[in-house]
Design a protein around this motif. Structure first.
Motif, PDB file in Angstrom:
ATOM      1  N   GLU A  80       0.964  -1.216   0.091  1.00  0.00           N
ATOM      2  CA  GLU A  80      -0.009  -0.019   0.009  1.00  0.00           C
ATOM      3  C   GLU A  80       0.846   1.340  -0.006  1.00  0.00           C
ATOM      4  N   GLY A  81       2.205   1.300   0.084  1.00  0.00           N
ATOM      5  CA  GLY A  81       3.085   2.189  -0.110  1.00  0.00           C
ATOM      6  C   GLY A  81       3.226   3.228   1.232  1.00  0.00           C
ATOM      7  N   HIS A  82       2.970   2.656   2.360  1.00  0.00           N
ATOM      8  CA  HIS A  82       2.789   3.471   3.554  1.00  0.00           C
ATOM      9  C   HIS A  82       4.099   3.879   4.078  1.00  0.00           C
ATOM     10  N   LEU A  83       5.166   3.209   3.533  1.00  0.00           N
ATOM     11  CA  LEU A  83       6.672   3.708   3.822  1.00  0.00           C
ATOM     12  C   LEU A  83       7.274   4.474   2.675  1.00  0.00           C
ATOM     13  N   GLY A  84       6.695   4.553   1.597  1.00  0.00           N
ATOM     14  CA  GLY A  84       7.311   5.256   0.418  1.00  0.00           C
ATOM     15  C   GLY A  84       8.487   4.192  -0.155  1.00  0.00           C
ATOM     16  N   GLU A  85       9.246   4.839  -0.779  1.00  0.00           N
ATOM     17  CA  GLU A  85      10.464   4.137  -1.147  1.00  0.00           C
ATOM     18  C   GLU A  85      11.132   3.252  -0.148  1.00  0.00           C
ATOM     19  N   ILE A  86      11.298   2.083  -0.327  1.00  0.00           N
ATOM     20  CA  ILE A  86      12.138   1.339   0.637  1.00  0.00           C
ATOM     21  C   ILE A  86      13.666   1.437   0.333  1.00  0.00           C
ATOM     22  N   ARG A  87      14.142   2.182   1.357  1.00  0.00           N
ATOM     23  CA  ARG A  87      16.065   2.575   1.183  1.00  0.00           C
ATOM     24  C   ARG A  87      16.908   1.808   1.951  1.00  0.00           C
ATOM     25  N   HIS A  88      16.508   1.261   3.038  1.00  0.00           N
ATOM     26  CA  HIS A  88      17.524   0.550   3.958  1.00  0.00           C
ATOM     27  C   HIS A  88      16.362  -0.594   4.676  1.00  0.00           C
ATOM     28  N   ILE A  89      17.420  -1.522   4.606  1.00  0.00           N
ATOM     29  CA  ILE A  89      16.738  -2.993   5.425  1.00  0.00           C
ATOM     30  C   ILE A  89      17.695  -3.359   6.339  1.00  0.00           C
ATOM     31  N   MET A  90      17.417  -3.318   7.586  1.00  0.00           N
ATOM     32  CA  MET A  90      18.412  -3.444   8.754  1.00  0.00           C
ATOM     33  C   MET A  90      18.023  -4.732   9.598  1.00  0.00           C
ATOM     34  N   LEU A  91      18.701  -5.861   9.455  1.00  0.00           N
ATOM     35  CA  LEU A  91      18.398  -6.951  10.499  1.00  0.00           C
ATOM     36  C   LEU A  91      19.417  -7.296  11.442  1.00  0.00           C
ATOM     37  N   HIS A  92      18.801  -7.297  12.931  1.00  0.00           N
ATOM     38  CA  HIS A  92      19.709  -7.350  13.936  1.00  0.00           C
ATOM     39  C   HIS A  92      19.125  -8.844  14.786  1.00  0.00           C
ATOM     40  N   HIS A  93      20.064  -9.951  14.655  1.00  0.00           N
ATOM     41  CA  HIS A  93      19.540 -11.078  15.217  1.00  0.00           C
ATOM     42  C   HIS A  93      20.782 -11.531  16.279  1.00  0.00           C
ATOM     43  N   ALA A  94      20.824 -11.200  17.370  1.00  0.00           N
ATOM     44  CA  ALA A  94      21.630 -11.573  18.516  1.00  0.00           C
ATOM     45  C   ALA A  94      20.852 -12.148  19.515  1.00  0.00           C
ATOM     46  N   THR A  95      21.674 -13.360  19.864  1.00  0.00           N
ATOM     47  CA  THR A  95      21.370 -14.252  20.969  1.00  0.00           C
ATOM     48  C   THR A  95      22.427 -14.734  21.835  1.00  0.00           C
ATOM     49  N   SER A  96      22.174 -15.472  22.744  1.00  0.00           N
ATOM     50  CA  SER A  96      23.154 -15.999  23.572  1.00  0.00           C
ATOM     51  C   SER A  96      22.970 -17.393  23.721  1.00  0.00           C
ATOM     52  N   SER A  97      22.499 -18.086  22.455  1.00  0.00           N
ATOM     53  CA  SER A  97      22.800 -19.472  22.418  1.00  0.00           C
ATOM     54  C   SER A  97      24.074 -20.055  22.430  1.00  0.00           C
ATOM     55  N   LEU A  98      24.974 -19.423  21.848  1.00  0.00           N
ATOM     56  CA  LEU A  98      26.330 -20.095  21.713  1.00  0.00           C
ATOM     57  C   LEU A  98      27.439 -19.234  22.616  1.00  0.00           C
ATOM     58  N   ASN A  99      26.953 -18.466  23.585  1.00  0.00           N
ATOM     59  CA  ASN A  99      27.790 -17.680  24.437  1.00  0.00           C
ATOM     60  C   ASN A  99      28.442 -18.420  25.407  1.00  0.00           C
ATOM     61  N   ASP A 100      28.270 -19.328  26.126  1.00  0.00           N
ATOM     62  CA  ASP A 100      28.686 -20.173  27.042  1.00  0.00           C
ATOM     63  C   ASP A 100      29.774 -21.193  26.483  1.00  0.00           C
ATOM     64  N   PRO A 101      31.097 -20.890  26.884  1.00  0.00           N
ATOM     65  CA  PRO A 101      31.859 -21.646  26.142  1.00  0.00           C
ATOM     66  C   PRO A 101      32.076 -23.041  26.768  1.00  0.00           C
ATOM     67  N   GLU A 102      31.439 -23.401  27.717  1.00  0.00           N
ATOM     68  CA  GLU A 102      31.444 -24.599  28.471  1.00  0.00           C
ATOM     69  C   GLU A 102      30.269 -25.542  27.859  1.00  0.00           C
ATOM     70  N   LYS A 103      29.405 -24.884  27.049  1.00  0.00           N
ATOM     71  CA  LYS A 103      28.162 -25.737  26.363  1.00  0.00           C
ATOM     72  C   LYS A 103      28.979 -26.511  25.451  1.00  0.00           C
ATOM     73  N   PRO A 104      28.347 -28.123  25.384  1.00  0.00           N
ATOM     74  CA  PRO A 104      28.775 -28.893  24.474  1.00  0.00           C
ATOM     75  C   PRO A 104      28.409 -28.471  23.008  1.00  0.00           C
ATOM     76  N   LEU A 105      29.222 -28.981  22.015  1.00  0.00           N
ATOM     77  CA  LEU A 105      29.141 -28.499  20.691  1.00  0.00           C
ATOM     78  C   LEU A 105      27.645 -29.071  20.324  1.00  0.00           C
ATOM     79  N   HIS A 106      26.957 -28.177  19.588  1.00  0.00           N
ATOM     80  CA  HIS A 106      25.442 -28.272  19.154  1.00  0.00           C
ATOM     81  C   HIS A 106      25.632 -28.949  17.708  1.00  0.00           C
ATOM     82  N   TRP A 107      24.656 -29.669  17.436  1.00  0.00           N
ATOM     83  CA  TRP A 107      24.953 -30.326  15.898  1.00  0.00           C
ATOM     84  C   TRP A 107      24.731 -29.118  14.789  1.00  0.00           C
ATOM     85  N   ARG A 108      24.083 -28.119  15.253  1.00  0.00           N
ATOM     86  CA  ARG A 108      24.114 -26.899  14.142  1.00  0.00           C
ATOM     87  C   ARG A 108      25.452 -26.224  14.051  1.00  0.00           C
ATOM     88  N   GLN A 109      26.365 -26.486  14.826  1.00  0.00           N
ATOM     89  CA  GLN A 109      27.673 -26.110  14.616  1.00  0.00           C
ATOM     90  C   GLN A 109      28.595 -26.931  13.706  1.00  0.00           C
TER      91      GLN A 109
END
Length: 338
Positions: free
Chosen positions: A141-170
């Motif tokens: 519907e054009g409420h934002l006008g021309e789209i000029r900048h898209i910013m994605l910020h995806h920050a979590t603590s899922s891998l922050n603990d160094p004592e956490k065992p290796l996850h299969w997704r790594q």
């Protein structure tokens, strides 16, 4: 009444928490056969959900003549082999995301899909599912006008603990190039804004060795953070941070246009809109809230003789995004054309 004889291959987290309970609620579904990591675990799932047969190997499920529909809920390293084999045996295929280990495998899956009229579908991303219908309408519907900048910020603590065992997704041998939420968000970005024209990416691994997993693996193969800059074909610039290595959870997608800004929070059924008059929260109207109806949508496509959505073509598009990020990281942030 439609009849849906189902074979389940892989019965881990999302299968147990979402697919199987939701399938149980759909009229006409028959749980024919299941194969998990071992015959023992297959039997446990069969008993818990009422499968008639428990098999030791996934090929036994596909080869069972009573099975017409395959739910491929394995990790990515098995997606291509199982999906292509099932299609060759005349079975409809629902495949868990991420689509494949890399772009080349995804393209092989798409080729197999194009050679058949069987129904195929990939599992969609739940991240911004609730707001997607509203956002798509709001942008159209054009409420934002021309789209000029898209910013994605995806920050979590899922891998922050160094004592956490290796996850299969790594582990690259199980995940391929599918790091963090890159593929999930690649799918969302493609659907909302179309493809990127080019990008550059920098990956960083903050913890290189972890306590061993059940297989005795301890080396971290995939980065636990990646920063991306690029440009969409529509002209808008793109900046993104994906990380599991911080002591917080902050996941949002912000769209800056010539007339205003819209910000989405992962998993929430509301958005924030900011204009020259200030910021306001918009709670999504009930009729525009996207809902998880994945299993029902797939079986409806089977009944109608159509391809499901997300399609294998959409999967190739987001795998192209993930592959470009991987290639850029490996080439020292060199810009990669999509």
């Amino acid at each position: 009444m439609k009849h849906f004889p189902i074979g389940m291959i892989g019965a881990g987290g999302i299968a147990i928490s979402q697919h199987l309970p939701n399938l149980q609620k759909i009229e006409g579904v028959e749980f024919v056969a299941v194969a998990n990591r071992s015959l023992e675990s297959s039997r446990k799932v069969a008993e818990a959900f009422g499968f008639a047969k428990a098999y030791e190997h996934w090929k036994e499920v596909v080869d069972d003549p009573a099975v017409h529909i395959i739910f491929n809920c394995t990790p990515p390293y098995m997606h291509k082999e199982i999906s292509c084999y099932a299609l060759s045996k005349g079975k409809h295929v629902f495949c868990q995301a991420r689509m494949a280990m890399n772009l080349a495998e995804a393209e092989e899956m798409l080729e197999a899909d194009r050679n058949t009229k069987l129904t195929t579908m990939l599992c969609p991303p739940p991240t911004y599912m609730a707001v997607e219908p509203f956002v798509m309408q709001y942008l159209a519907e054009g409420h934002l006008g021309e789209i000029r900048h898209i910013m994605l910020h995806h920050a979590t603590s899922s891998l922050n603990d160094p004592e956490k065992p290796l996850h299969w997704r790594q582990r690259q041998d199980l995940q391929g190039i599918n790091l963090l939420e890159v593929g999930i968000m690649g799918e969302v970005l493609n659907r909302w804004f179309g493809p990127l024209s080019h990008l550059s990416a920098l990956g960083k691994t903050w913890v290189n060795e972890r306590p061993a997993d059940l297989d005795g693996k301890s080396k971290v193969d995939l980065p636990d953070s990646v920063t991306v800059i690029g440009q969409f074909k529509i002209g808008a610039t793109f900046t993104a941070l994906f990380t599991g290595a911080v002591n917080t959870v902050a996941c949002s997608l912000t769209i800056h246009g010539s007339k205003g800004t819209l910000r989405c929070i992962q998993g929430e059924p509301f958005v924030f809109v900011q204009t020259s008059e200030g910021e306001r929260r918009i709670d999504i109207p009930e009729d525009l809230v996207g809902k998880w109806e994945v299993e029902k949508q797939f079986l409806r496509a089977v009944a109608d003789g159509k391809k499901g959505a997300p399609s294998f073509e959409e999967g190739v598009r987001y795998m192209r995004f993930t592959q470009a990020i991987t290639d850029s990281m490996e080439q020292g942030m060199r810009p990669v054309q999509l």
